[in-house]
Design a protein around this motif. Structure first.
Motif, mmCIF file in Angstrom:
data_model
loop_
_atom_site.group_PDB
_atom_site.id
_atom_site.type_symbol
_atom_site.label_atom_id
_atom_site.label_comp_id
_atom_site.label_asym_id
_atom_site.label_seq_id
_atom_site.Cartn_x
_atom_site.Cartn_y
_atom_site.Cartn_z
ATOM 1 N N CYS A 20 0.871 -1.169 0.000
ATOM 2 C CA CYS A 20 0.000 0.000 0.000
ATOM 3 C C CYS A 20 0.911 1.223 0.000
ATOM 4 O O CYS A 20 1.641 1.458 0.973
ATOM 5 N N HIS A 64 -7.148 2.602 0.157
ATOM 6 C CA HIS A 64 -7.203 2.131 1.539
ATOM 7 C C HIS A 64 -7.267 3.358 2.448
ATOM 8 O O HIS A 64 -6.470 4.289 2.287
ATOM 9 N N ARG A 209 2.625 -0.772 4.504
ATOM 10 C CA ARG A 209 2.179 0.587 4.194
ATOM 11 C C ARG A 209 3.406 1.502 4.135
ATOM 12 O O ARG A 209 3.968 1.854 5.171
#
Length: 220
Positions: A20, A64, A209
């Motif tokens: 992500c 997200h 992330r």
């Protein structure tokens, strides 16, 4: 630089671990550069910023939401995300479910764990989350699918502590599956950021992330 970093990270990510790219506070042009390098999952932490980017960026981006979600912003967000990673209270979970049902969509979420030593971080303590699943309270959800857990390690240079935090997050998911072995699609362990993602992957992360390492310092 952005495209180069995206390709570099993808080249060393183990099979089964997704990236992500945390695009919060970075302009749409930077997102497009990462998109051009093949990246499709992007993370935002402010509803208004996500709304603005959705309008101008490609429709196949999987957004997200990774920040603290205020209850008064939930309705605006429903239907726009691939995953809300930061469900940090039962009240928020119930509201997401209610608004998703109203909108006629199913919202995918992660339950956020609080394992870091800082008191400022949001989330459930592991025992709270274990109790939630032991009581099978997830069966009350109508339009929300819990896909796994998310968490952050303590903000420290002590990598032993960081590893311990990640182990706790990953182990909590394992314990939840022992309590509710019939859970389906409870596969995601989202943990690890620019400075510690390799340790997170070692401890079982399936979704990292990464922002600063890709986009550089934030543009506030």
């Amino acid at each position: 630089m952005i495209a180069e970093e995206i390709r570099k990270i993808h080249s060393i990510l183990p099979s089964g671990v997704e990236l992500c790219a945390v695009s919060k506070f970075h302009p749409a042009a930077s997102v497009m550069e990462a998109y051009g390098a093949g990246q499709r999952i992007f993370g935002e932490s402010r509803v208004q910023e996500l709304l603005e980017k959705v309008k101008v960026l490609p429709s196949d981006i999987k957004w997200h939401f990774i920040g603290h979600l205020q209850t008064n912003k939930v309705r605006q967000l429903i239907g726009l995300t691939s995953l809300i990673e930061s469900v940090d209270s039962i009240r928020l979970l119930d509201l997401i479910d209610k608004e998703s049902e109203r909108a006629g969509v199913v919202t995918n979420v992660l339950m956020q764990l609080h394992v870091a030593k800082e008191e400022t971080k949001f989330g459930f303590y592991p025992e709270e989350l274990l109790e939630f699943f032991a009581q099978r309270r997830f069966e009350c959800l109508k339009s929300t699918h819990i896909c796994g857990v998310m968490g952050m390690a303590s903000n420290t240079d002590d990598m032993n502590r960081v590893r311990e935090d990640f182990h706790t997050i990953s182990n909590t998911r394992r314990r939840i599956l022992e309590l509710a072995p019939d859970l389906r699609g409870f596969d995601i362990v989202s943990m690890g950021m620019s400075g510690d993602w390799t340790v997170a992957v070692d401890e079982g992360s399936t979704l990292v992330r990464i922002g600063t390492a890709i986009f550089g310092e934030r543009h506030y």
